[in-house]
Design a protein around this motif. Structure first.
Motif: not given
Length: 344
Positions: A62-83
């Motif tokens: 909880t308490g993290v930035a909204p998805l729009t933070e990606v629009d201001h990133a120089d590097t984006v680390i994408v989700p990793n999931r076992p499913d």
């Protein structure tokens, strides 16, 4: 250094993401670096919603930035999931596509390669994924050039790591690419982690149960690293290990997934880069102290490894803070010279 001037790294956390890779990203990119006298990155977490359930319900983020933070990133680390068979959220894939379209660097840890491929940004590109999922990845994304059985793949603006521990290898590779070998070495020491495992090393190496006493390569590697200024040959390494050259090659392949010559050259290049970063401008001195022989050989290998001439490399990475240099052990040999000019 003003926070606004730092390279911004944003981790996009999605439902069922793995906590370990999130921790790897935080350790490499998110920690304050008082030992270096400055921070290296502006690090943020973001998610598609206010509550994100992590893998197997271990905890809720909880308490993290909204998805729009990606629009201001120089590097984006994408989700990793076992499913890996479950489609990602459309808004997550859209955010990745937007970041890629405007030129942000994308990094996928472990199953993050599935997320990148599903977003369509890996079409016609090189990537890797965990060996367990290689067949499933090829079946779903035949348009991606999957490199199986390597630790990570650097394809320029998109980088992928094969598994959980390889996330640290790729993270340190990115730090080395952004800030040079000295800084990457300092970060790896704080992590108590190997400073440099080449991306081409094998993912999964079957190690036989060692005999007693331990006959691992560790003592030999430590000896070689202390003697890089010597003109070491494979015969020298084999003699030091009290084995034949053929056996030495087999042991390197088994324990490290590489050849003795490739490992030795990589260690020499790392030392050469650190000498240049510290201010040694005389290429013949760098070549001699790193065991690379001649300035011509140094230039050729540096360009192949980094895409830069030694002069370009020094201009980019040779201005580390004094605090960082004091935190690092001295290289073998005489004191370093003051910075000067060198031929390209």
């Amino acid at each position: 250094m003003p926070q606004e001037s730092l390279h911004r790294v944003v981790v996009l956390v999605d439902e069922n993401s793995n906590p370990f890779e999130l921790g790897c990203a935080t350790e490499v990119f998110g920690l304050h670096r008082p030992e270096l006298g400055r921070d290296l990155y502006d690090f943020r977490l973001c998610a598609a919603g206010p509550l994100t359930r992590m893998r197997d319900g271990f905890f809720t983020l909880t308490g993290v930035a909204p998805l729009t933070e990606v629009d201001h990133a120089d590097t984006v680390i994408v989700p990793n999931r076992p499913d890996v068979e479950v489609p990602r959220r459309p808004q997550v894939l859209d955010a990745i596509r937007r970041a890629h379209a405007r030129g942000a660097r994308l990094i996928g840890f472990c199953s993050g390669a599935f997320t990148l491929a599903e977003a369509g940004v890996l079409d016609g590109r090189r990537a890797t994924a965990h060996w367990q999922w290689a067949d499933a990845f090829r079946d779903r994304f035949p348009q991606v050039e999957l490199e199986q059985d390597v630790l990570f793949v650097d394809d320029g603006d998109i980088l992928t790591a094969a598994g959980s521990a390889a996330a640290l290898d790729l993270g340190l590779h990115v730090v080395r690419r952004d800030h040079g070998a000295e800084i990457a070495s300092a970060v790896s020491r704080r992590l108590v982690f190997a400073a440099h495992r080449d991306g081409g090393q094998r993912q999964f190496i079957e190690r036989p149960i060692p005999d007693i006493p331990d006959h691992s390569l560790a003592p030999l590697l430590a000896w070689a690293q202390q003697n890089l200024d010597r003109p070491l040959t494979i015969r020298d390494l084999a003699d030091q290990a009290a084995t034949s050259q053929a056996t030495l090659h087999r042991r390197f392949r088994t324990e490290l997934g590489t050849t003795p010559l490739a490992w030795l050259t990589g260690e020499r290049l790392t030392l050469a880069r650190r000498l240049i970063e510290r201010g040694e401008a005389r290429l013949d001195v760098v070549a001699r102290r790193s065991g690379l022989g001649t300035a011509t050989n140094l230039r050729s290998l540096m360009r192949k490894e980094t895409g830069l001439t030694p002069t370009q490399y020094r201009l980019r990475f040779g201005t580390n803070p004094l605090a960082a240099r004091r935190a690092l052990p001295a290289a073998p040999g005489a004191p370093l010279s003051a910075p000067g000019r060198e031929p390209a």
